[in-house]
Design a protein around this motif. Structure first.
Motif, PDB file in Angstrom:
ATOM      1  N   ARG A 167       0.845  -1.284  -0.043  1.00 48.79           N
ATOM      2  CA  ARG A 167       0.094   0.048   0.145  1.00 48.79           C
ATOM      3  C   ARG A 167       0.866   1.355   0.097  1.00 48.79           C
ATOM      4  NH1 ARG A 167      -2.617  -3.471   3.687  1.00 48.79           N
ATOM      5  NH2 ARG A 167      -1.775  -2.295   5.513  1.00 48.79           N
ATOM      6  N   LYS A 189      -2.908  -9.105  -5.493  1.00 50.20           N
ATOM      7  CA  LYS A 189      -3.901  -9.846  -5.473  1.00 50.20           C
ATOM      8  C   LYS A 189      -4.918  -9.246  -4.559  1.00 50.20           C
ATOM      9  CE  LYS A 189      -4.636 -13.955  -3.598  1.00 50.20           C
ATOM     10  NZ  LYS A 189      -4.397 -15.394  -3.376  1.00 50.20           N
ATOM     11  N   ASN A 190      -4.589  -9.048  -3.371  1.00 49.95           N
ATOM     12  CA  ASN A 190      -5.402  -8.499  -2.448  1.00 49.95           C
ATOM     13  C   ASN A 190      -5.802  -7.043  -2.723  1.00 49.95           C
ATOM     14  OD1 ASN A 190      -5.083 -10.786  -0.823  1.00 49.95           O
ATOM     15  ND2 ASN A 190      -3.719 -10.153   0.449  1.00 49.95           N
ATOM     16  N   PHE A 191      -4.904  -6.313  -3.257  1.00 49.29           N
ATOM     17  CA  PHE A 191      -5.172  -4.880  -3.430  1.00 49.29           C
ATOM     18  C   PHE A 191      -6.200  -5.020  -4.763  1.00 49.29           C
ATOM     19  CE2 PHE A 191      -3.975  -0.730  -4.555  1.00 49.29           C
ATOM     20  CZ  PHE A 191      -3.663  -0.428  -3.422  1.00 49.29           C
ATOM     21  N   SER A 193      -8.474  -7.269  -5.408  1.00 48.31           N
ATOM     22  CA  SER A 193      -9.746  -7.739  -4.974  1.00 48.31           C
ATOM     23  C   SER A 193     -10.692  -6.570  -4.028  1.00 48.31           C
ATOM     24  CB  SER A 193      -9.358  -9.174  -4.284  1.00 48.31           C
ATOM     25  OG  SER A 193      -8.827  -8.678  -2.737  1.00 48.31           O
ATOM     26  N   GLN A 194      -9.879  -5.834  -3.584  1.00 53.30           N
ATOM     27  CA  GLN A 194     -10.575  -4.729  -3.034  1.00 53.30           C
ATOM     28  C   GLN A 194     -11.065  -3.415  -3.775  1.00 53.30           C
ATOM     29  OE1 GLN A 194      -7.720  -3.389  -0.095  1.00 53.30           O
ATOM     30  NE2 GLN A 194      -7.752  -5.432   0.954  1.00 53.30           N
ATOM     31  N   GLY A 195     -10.839  -3.725  -5.253  1.00 58.76           N
ATOM     32  CA  GLY A 195     -11.261  -2.679  -6.260  1.00 58.76           C
ATOM     33  C   GLY A 195     -10.452  -1.566  -6.245  1.00 58.76           C
ATOM     34  N   GLN A 196      -9.078  -1.775  -5.674  1.00 61.56           N
ATOM     35  CA  GLN A 196      -8.281  -0.483  -5.833  1.00 61.56           C
ATOM     36  C   GLN A 196      -7.721  -0.381  -7.161  1.00 61.56           C
ATOM     37  OE1 GLN A 196      -7.828   0.979  -3.374  1.00 61.56           O
ATOM     38  NE2 GLN A 196      -8.435   0.165  -1.419  1.00 61.56           N
TER      39      GLN A 196
END
Length: 256
Positions: A167, A189-191, A193-196
């Motif tokens: 981040r 992948k996590n970033f 998946s959060q729509g960022q």
């Protein structure tokens, strides 16, 4: 008569080796995707390394003699240094740590890379590292090695949660992130998946390779050592050399 029997039973239980033996604490920290917490206890160990440790414990039938403890990275390091019944994974085996711990299980050898989003950032020499704010897992071998290369007054910034450095990299609060490729992929992948919205991350340079292990307290008593050896075995000898400090070695990617 009944009282005498109860006293005798209590004495026998206290004299039993099982009664006097402490559980062995396995300290670990979430480092997705290699170690993931799904729940408490052995069943909660997920990720590549976590599943390996859990499967080994269950296969041995000694699962109840161990306790999984989830803590921040620096706390885990402190505990394995001071608690004679402690194990810790994943932990990097380095020259400086070689004789401070018992090395139990070799998990994997992984590379540490430098990543950036700014196309103007270039690393052509060790001294270039001093120009940039570098994010890294606080207290890790990566942080120690970066400080070796850049000096104590450098811009190396440690975080207790490595995924948070992604981040910071995306927002421009650090210029470079030093981490493993699998951790980088998981963070991205996590970033997403959060729509960022994601800025393109590029690989700058392989910094060095790390040997990841489960380690144990150096002064582990024989009872605990024998139990650990029964379940996990006991790691073989391995020569760990200090990393070279020349620019040539760095540019060739031959550190460690």
């Amino acid at each position: 008569m009944f009282l005498n029997i109860m006293v005798l039973a209590g004495f026998m239980a206290a004299a039993s080796p099982e009664a006097g033996r402490s559980k062995i604490q396995i300290y670990t920290v979430e480092t997705p995707p290699t170690v993931v917490k799904k729940a408490d206890g052995v069943d909660g160990l997920g990720g590549e390394f976590g599943k390996l440790i859990a499967a080994t414990l269950k296969k041995s039938g000694k699962e109840k003699d161990f306790e999984v403890v989830w803590v921040p990275w620096k706390r885990a390091l402190l505990e394995v240094e001071r608690n004679p019944h402690a194990l810790f994974f994943p932990f990097t085996r380095t020259f400086e740590r070689e004789y401070k711990f018992n090395w139990i299980v070799h998990l994997a050898d992984v590379d540490c890379w430098l990543y950036a989003v700014d196309s103007n950032i270039q690393i052509t020499d060790l001294k270039d590292l001093r120009k940039y704010r570098i994010g890294v897992l606080s207290g890790s071998a990566r942080e120690q090695e970066l400080l070796r290369y850049t000096g104590k007054n450098s811009k190396v910034e440690g975080m207790t949660e490595d995924l948070g450095n992604y981040r910071k990299l995306q927002s421009g609060r650090i210029d470079i992130w030093a981490t493993h490729p699998t951790v980088m992929a998981e963070a991205q992948k996590n970033f997403i998946s959060q729509g960022q919205s994601v800025r393109t991350v590029r690989s700058l340079k392989k910094l060095f390779s790390q040997s990841l292990w489960m380690a144990g307290n150096r002064d582990m008593p024989d009872t605990s050592r024998n139990l650990v050896q029964t379940v996990f075995g006991w790691g073989g000898k391995r020569s760990i050399k200090p990393p070279p400090m020349t620019s040539g070695d760095f540019l060739d990617g031959t550190l460690l």
